[in-house]
Design a protein around this motif. Structure first.
Motif, mmCIF file in Angstrom:
data_model
loop_
_atom_site.group_PDB
_atom_site.id
_atom_site.type_symbol
_atom_site.label_atom_id
_atom_site.label_comp_id
_atom_site.label_asym_id
_atom_site.label_seq_id
_atom_site.Cartn_x
_atom_site.Cartn_y
_atom_site.Cartn_z
ATOM 1 N N ARG A 316 45.193 41.878 27.603
ATOM 2 C CA ARG A 316 44.794 42.575 28.834
ATOM 3 C C ARG A 316 43.307 42.365 29.115
ATOM 4 O O ARG A 316 42.910 42.108 30.252
ATOM 5 C CB ARG A 316 45.119 44.070 28.728
ATOM 6 N N ALA A 317 42.488 42.451 28.072
ATOM 7 C CA ALA A 317 41.046 42.257 28.244
ATOM 8 C C ALA A 317 40.738 40.835 28.716
ATOM 9 O O ALA A 317 39.887 40.625 29.594
ATOM 10 C CB ALA A 317 40.321 42.554 26.936
ATOM 11 N N LEU A 318 41.432 39.857 28.144
ATOM 12 C CA LEU A 318 41.224 38.473 28.566
ATOM 13 C C LEU A 318 41.554 38.314 30.046
ATOM 14 O O LEU A 318 40.777 37.713 30.810
ATOM 15 C CB LEU A 318 42.102 37.547 27.724
ATOM 16 N N GLY A 319 42.695 38.837 30.453
ATOM 17 C CA GLY A 319 43.082 38.727 31.858
ATOM 18 C C GLY A 319 42.093 39.417 32.788
ATOM 19 O O GLY A 319 41.729 38.870 33.841
ATOM 20 N N GLN A 320 41.625 40.597 32.408
ATOM 21 C CA GLN A 320 40.678 41.327 33.256
ATOM 22 C C GLN A 320 39.371 40.567 33.422
ATOM 23 O O GLN A 320 38.814 40.474 34.529
ATOM 24 C CB GLN A 320 40.420 42.723 32.659
ATOM 25 N N VAL A 321 38.866 39.996 32.329
ATOM 26 C CA VAL A 321 37.603 39.245 32.397
ATOM 27 C C VAL A 321 37.760 38.012 33.278
ATOM 28 O O VAL A 321 36.893 37.707 34.108
ATOM 29 C CB VAL A 321 37.141 38.864 30.980
ATOM 30 N N LEU A 322 38.859 37.296 33.107
ATOM 31 C CA LEU A 322 39.056 36.093 33.906
ATOM 32 C C LEU A 322 39.208 36.432 35.383
ATOM 33 O O LEU A 322 38.621 35.759 36.251
ATOM 34 C CB LEU A 322 40.280 35.309 33.403
ATOM 35 N N LEU A 323 39.979 37.451 35.692
ATOM 36 C CA LEU A 323 40.186 37.816 37.093
ATOM 37 C C LEU A 323 38.904 38.337 37.745
ATOM 38 O O LEU A 323 38.667 38.117 38.937
ATOM 39 C CB LEU A 323 41.302 38.862 37.192
ATOM 40 N N LYS A 324 38.073 39.002 36.966
ATOM 41 C CA LYS A 324 36.855 39.589 37.522
ATOM 42 C C LYS A 324 35.717 38.586 37.651
ATOM 43 O O LYS A 324 34.953 38.615 38.632
ATOM 44 C CB LYS A 324 36.412 40.758 36.630
ATOM 45 N N ARG A 325 35.589 37.665 36.687
ATOM 46 C CA ARG A 325 34.379 36.840 36.607
ATOM 47 C C ARG A 325 34.605 35.341 36.849
ATOM 48 O O ARG A 325 33.625 34.625 37.037
ATOM 49 C CB ARG A 325 33.732 37.006 35.217
ATOM 50 N N PHE A 326 35.835 34.868 36.811
ATOM 51 C CA PHE A 326 36.072 33.424 36.825
ATOM 52 C C PHE A 326 36.769 32.959 38.105
ATOM 53 O O PHE A 326 37.676 32.133 38.080
ATOM 54 C CB PHE A 326 36.877 33.011 35.587
ATOM 55 N N THR A 327 36.317 33.460 39.221
ATOM 56 C CA THR A 327 36.860 33.030 40.515
ATOM 57 C C THR A 327 36.756 31.507 40.658
ATOM 58 O O THR A 327 35.714 30.908 40.379
ATOM 59 C CB THR A 327 36.076 33.698 41.658
ATOM 60 N N ALA A 341 51.715 37.184 27.369
ATOM 61 C CA ALA A 341 51.135 36.403 28.461
ATOM 62 C C ALA A 341 51.042 37.235 29.738
ATOM 63 O O ALA A 341 49.996 37.252 30.412
ATOM 64 C CB ALA A 341 51.961 35.139 28.704
ATOM 65 N N HIS A 342 52.102 37.923 30.062
ATOM 66 C CA HIS A 342 52.100 38.697 31.310
ATOM 67 C C HIS A 342 51.233 39.946 31.226
ATOM 68 O O HIS A 342 50.866 40.515 32.265
ATOM 69 C CB HIS A 342 53.529 39.045 31.715
ATOM 70 N N ALA A 343 50.873 40.366 30.011
ATOM 71 C CA ALA A 343 49.940 41.491 29.878
ATOM 72 C C ALA A 343 48.567 41.142 30.448
ATOM 73 O O ALA A 343 47.782 42.033 30.776
ATOM 74 C CB ALA A 343 49.815 41.892 28.407
ATOM 75 N N THR A 344 48.258 39.841 30.588
ATOM 76 C CA THR A 344 46.976 39.439 31.181
ATOM 77 C C THR A 344 46.924 39.745 32.674
ATOM 78 O O THR A 344 45.838 39.822 33.254
ATOM 79 C CB THR A 344 46.738 37.932 30.998
ATOM 80 N N GLU A 345 48.105 39.860 33.311
ATOM 81 C CA GLU A 345 48.228 40.048 34.762
ATOM 82 C C GLU A 345 47.631 38.878 35.546
ATOM 83 O O GLU A 345 47.280 39.007 36.718
ATOM 84 C CB GLU A 345 47.618 41.382 35.209
ATOM 85 N N LEU A 346 47.533 37.732 34.900
ATOM 86 C CA LEU A 346 47.078 36.533 35.601
ATOM 87 C C LEU A 346 48.204 35.995 36.487
ATOM 88 O O LEU A 346 49.391 36.140 36.154
ATOM 89 C CB LEU A 346 46.660 35.455 34.595
ATOM 90 N N PRO A 347 47.866 35.378 37.613
ATOM 91 C CA PRO A 347 48.896 34.872 38.545
ATOM 92 C C PRO A 347 49.454 33.524 38.085
ATOM 93 O O PRO A 347 49.137 32.470 38.636
ATOM 94 C CB PRO A 347 48.120 34.743 39.859
#
Length: 375
Positions: A316-327, A341-347
């Motif tokens: 979850r932390a990995l997904g949040q960081v990527l979604l917030k900072r890695f546009t 994998a889906h816990a990241t909430e990445l598209p």
């Protein structure tokens, strides 16, 4: 054994990744590539065998297929094996061993088949069989058809020759190269691995960008063959296509020992000038300055229930960081657990079928360019 300069060459890979290996081989100009279960076949002679070992990143072995014949009993196998011109390939002063596999055939005992071929080679060539020999003759008897091949690689091809230290359950370089290719990586963009371990993804990406041949720093079994031309091989190795990459390659890990290991491996691989490694946690992760690229990561999977449950916060932390900072960056994530994998909430895009890795089956989950986070 005919002296035909054009024969079938089999490049083995992880089952499920054959089409990815095919793409690499086709782009590198090999003749008549074709996908087959467990790998890709090409046509060529011994220079193509050498070149495949030297150039191809995604193959685990290169086998030269010497002869195929129909066989229904061991006496027939013995006779046909004795008719092969072993001296054209094998040296009498170099030990060898034979490995056999039988499937759906009247000859069903692999050990007996290997013993007959071993005896045929020993008695016709005068070479000595040894259980730890580097030269390996392989026989596959399937539906009463026997294919005799020789392993031209020796050690598996993921052993590039630069790693003196690895972390637990490392990603093999050959598989890392194929996953990078699946993510659309072509060497022109930065790559970041936030859980870099021994640095495999980062170093492989840097080598691709620098156009360094994966087999440049190691030896191969074909160097022990009777038909090996050392001068021609040296000329092939001496052809340099190296370039200075336009991008840089980054790794981070919360373990300082992993960071030091990655730095040392990158230096031995000759890509230390293009790579950076930092000791950072996932929450400290930020994109490097410059254009967006690819984040690729092989996080822990947690094979036991207690371990798995403890990993959900990390994903979850990995997904949040990527979604917030890695546009604008793309993400590739390798895991054996779809729920993690889906816990990241990445598209994620539709993911690929799982492939074997370290006794498990893993999938590559990947995204397109990550969107701007909502205001």
């Amino acid at each position: 054994m005919e002296q035909d300069r054009d024969f079938e060459i089999f490049l083995a890979t992880v089952p499920g990744l054959e089409p990815v290996l095919y793409d690499e081989i086709r782009l590198k100009g090999f003749k008549s590539p074709a996908v087959t279960p467990g790998g890709v076949t090409i046509r060529g002679g011994w220079p193509e065998v050498w070149r495949a070992n030297l150039w191809v990143r995604g193959a685990s072995k290169v086998l030269a297929r010497l002869k195929t014949f129909r066989v229904v009993h061991l006496a027939q196998l013995d006779r046909l094996a004795r008719q092969m011109a072993w001296g054209e390939i094998l040296r009498a002063d170099v030990p060898f061993r034979v490995e056999a596999v039988c499937a759906g055939s009247r000859i069903y005992h692999a050990g007996a088949a290997a013993e007959r071929i071993t005896t045929a080679i020993s008695e016709t060539l005068g070479a000595t069989a040894a259980p730890d020999a580097q030269v390996v003759v392989m026989a596959r008897i399937e539906r009463n058809s026997c294919t005799i091949s020789i392993d031209t690689s020796g050690d598996l091809l993921h052993r590039r020759g630069y790693k003196q230290a690895v972390n637990r359950a490392p990603m093999r370089e050959t598989m890392a190269a194929l996953f990078l290719r699946q993510c659309g990586y072509d060497g022109s963009e930065p790559v970041l691995d936030p859980m870099c371990g021994s640095g495999t993804f980062v170093i492989e990406a840097a080598e691709i960008a620098a156009r360094l041949n994966p087999g440049r720093s190691r030896h191969f079994a074909f160097e022990l063959f009777a038909n090996f031309d050392a001068a021609a091989w040296q000329r092939m190795r001496d052809v340099k296509s190296q370039r200075i990459p336009s991008a840089r390659f980054y790794g981070s890990d919360r373990d300082a020992g992993a960071v030091s290991m990655s730095e040392a491996n990158a230096q031995r691989a000759g890509v230390g000038d293009y790579t950076e490694f930092h000791c950072r946690t996932i929450s400290e992760l930020t994109p490097p300055a410059g254009p967006a690229g690819l984040v690729i990561v092989n996080p822990p999977y947690g094979t036991r229930i207690g371990e798995r449950d403890a990993l959900f916060p990390l994903y979850r932390a990995l997904g949040q960081v990527l979604l917030k900072r890695f546009t604008g960056w793309r993400a590739g994530l390798v895991t054996a657990d779809t729920a993690l994998a889906h816990a990241t909430e990445l598209p994620f895009l539709p993911n690929t079928a799982p492939v074997p890795h370290g006794g498990l089956r893993v999938s590559l989950f990947q995204t397109g360019p990550l969107p701007q986070p909502p205001a």
